[in-house]
Design a protein around this motif. Structure first.
Motif, PDB file in Angstrom:
ATOM      1  N   GLU A   1     -25.234 -95.783  34.340  1.00 30.98           N
ATOM      2  CA  GLU A   1     -25.332 -96.543  35.586  1.00 30.98           C
ATOM      3  C   GLU A   1     -26.739 -96.478  36.166  1.00 30.98           C
ATOM      4  O   GLU A   1     -27.237 -97.458  36.730  1.00 30.98           O
ATOM      5  N   LEU A   2     -27.381 -95.310  36.041  1.00 29.63           N
ATOM      6  CA  LEU A   2     -28.738 -95.114  36.555  1.00 29.63           C
ATOM      7  C   LEU A   2     -29.808 -95.551  35.559  1.00 29.63           C
ATOM      8  O   LEU A   2     -30.993 -95.502  35.871  1.00 29.63           O
ATOM      9  N   ASP A   3     -29.378 -95.941  34.348  1.00 28.38           N
ATOM     10  CA  ASP A   3     -30.276 -96.351  33.264  1.00 28.38           C
ATOM     11  C   ASP A   3     -31.262 -95.242  32.899  1.00 28.38           C
ATOM     12  O   ASP A   3     -32.471 -95.461  32.800  1.00 28.38           O
ATOM     13  N   VAL A   4     -30.705 -94.036  32.706  1.00 32.99           N
ATOM     14  CA  VAL A   4     -31.502 -92.884  32.290  1.00 32.99           C
ATOM     15  C   VAL A   4     -30.840 -92.225  31.088  1.00 32.99           C
ATOM     16  O   VAL A   4     -29.637 -92.364  30.880  1.00 32.99           O
ATOM     17  N   LYS A   5     -31.640 -91.511  30.312  1.00 33.18           N
ATOM     18  CA  LYS A   5     -31.150 -90.826  29.120  1.00 33.18           C
ATOM     19  C   LYS A   5     -31.226 -89.330  29.377  1.00 33.18           C
ATOM     20  O   LYS A   5     -32.307 -88.798  29.621  1.00 33.18           O
ATOM     21  N   MET A   6     -30.092 -88.668  29.309  1.00 28.79           N
ATOM     22  CA  MET A   6     -30.002 -87.284  29.741  1.00 28.79           C
ATOM     23  C   MET A   6     -29.563 -86.332  28.636  1.00 28.79           C
ATOM     24  O   MET A   6     -28.880 -86.720  27.689  1.00 28.79           O
ATOM     25  N   ASN A   7     -29.939 -85.086  28.821  1.00 29.91           N
ATOM     26  CA  ASN A   7     -29.377 -83.954  28.095  1.00 29.91           C
ATOM     27  C   ASN A   7     -28.348 -83.358  29.034  1.00 29.91           C
ATOM     28  O   ASN A   7     -28.629 -83.155  30.228  1.00 29.91           O
TER      29      ASN A   7
ATOM     30  N   GLY B   1     -33.575 -84.807  32.118  1.00 36.46           N
ATOM     31  CA  GLY B   1     -34.056 -85.957  31.375  1.00 36.46           C
ATOM     32  C   GLY B   1     -34.656 -87.033  32.242  1.00 36.46           C
ATOM     33  O   GLY B   1     -35.155 -88.030  31.740  1.00 36.46           O
ATOM     34  N   SER B   2     -34.631 -86.850  33.543  1.00 37.48           N
ATOM     35  CA  SER B   2     -35.169 -87.847  34.460  1.00 37.48           C
ATOM     36  C   SER B   2     -35.793 -87.112  35.632  1.00 37.48           C
ATOM     37  O   SER B   2     -36.171 -85.953  35.512  1.00 37.48           O
ATOM     38  N   SER B   3     -35.869 -87.763  36.781  1.00 37.34           N
ATOM     39  CA  SER B   3     -36.343 -87.082  37.986  1.00 37.34           C
ATOM     40  C   SER B   3     -35.317 -86.033  38.401  1.00 37.34           C
ATOM     41  O   SER B   3     -34.134 -86.140  38.033  1.00 37.34           O
ATOM     42  N   VAL B   4     -35.741 -85.038  39.156  1.00 33.42           N
ATOM     43  CA  VAL B   4     -34.777 -84.029  39.598  1.00 33.42           C
ATOM     44  C   VAL B   4     -33.718 -84.646  40.495  1.00 33.42           C
ATOM     45  O   VAL B   4     -32.572 -84.188  40.516  1.00 33.42           O
TER      46      VAL B   4
END
Length: 130
Positions: free
Chosen positions: A21-27, A114-117
């Motif tokens: 939804e936020l268009d981010v790629k996370m661990n 994987g993105s901003s805090v």
């Protein structure tokens, strides 16, 4: 209550949903009440260096039973926990590590990196409530 494999996987799926939804790629790392890794996913394209950070965020939250952003506030110069990040083979003291509770009982924690805090914390909070 125990954090089961099924519940850990549901939490990871919720984190993936929010990340998309936020268009981010996370661990995404989930630990149980003993701070043992229960589930981990590195989304396709997520930063490799953030894998360790996600795991450490989850462990840090569980070790001290508070969200990592709160520990970060206390670990600033002059703070009561200054330099705590050097303990326990390295801690992470910025947002993205959130406790997982069943009612008032802490059953684990999730770490997101994987993105901003801000995004890390948003995804972790969303998933911990899944």
């Amino acid at each position: 209550m125990e954090l089961t494999t099924q519940k850990a996987q549901q939490i990871v799926e919720a984190a993936i949903k929010k990340s998309k939804e936020l268009d981010v790629k996370m661990n995404i790392a989930v630990v149980d009440a003993g701070a043992n890794l229960k589930s981990f996913v590195r989304m396709d394209g997520a930063w490799l260096g953030s894998a360790d950070i996600a795991i450490k965020k989850a462990k840090t939250a569980r070790y001290f039973d508070m969200n990592t952003g709160e520990i970060g506030k206390l670990s600033q110069p002059g703070g009561s926990l200054f330099n705590i990040e050097h303990s326990n083979d390295g801690l992470i003291t910025f947002p993205g590590g959130v406790l997982i509770k069943d009612g008032n009982e802490i059953i684990g924690a999730i770490g997101i990196s994987g993105s901003s805090v801000e995004n890390d914390h948003e995804v972790a909070t969303y998933a911990s409530n899944a």
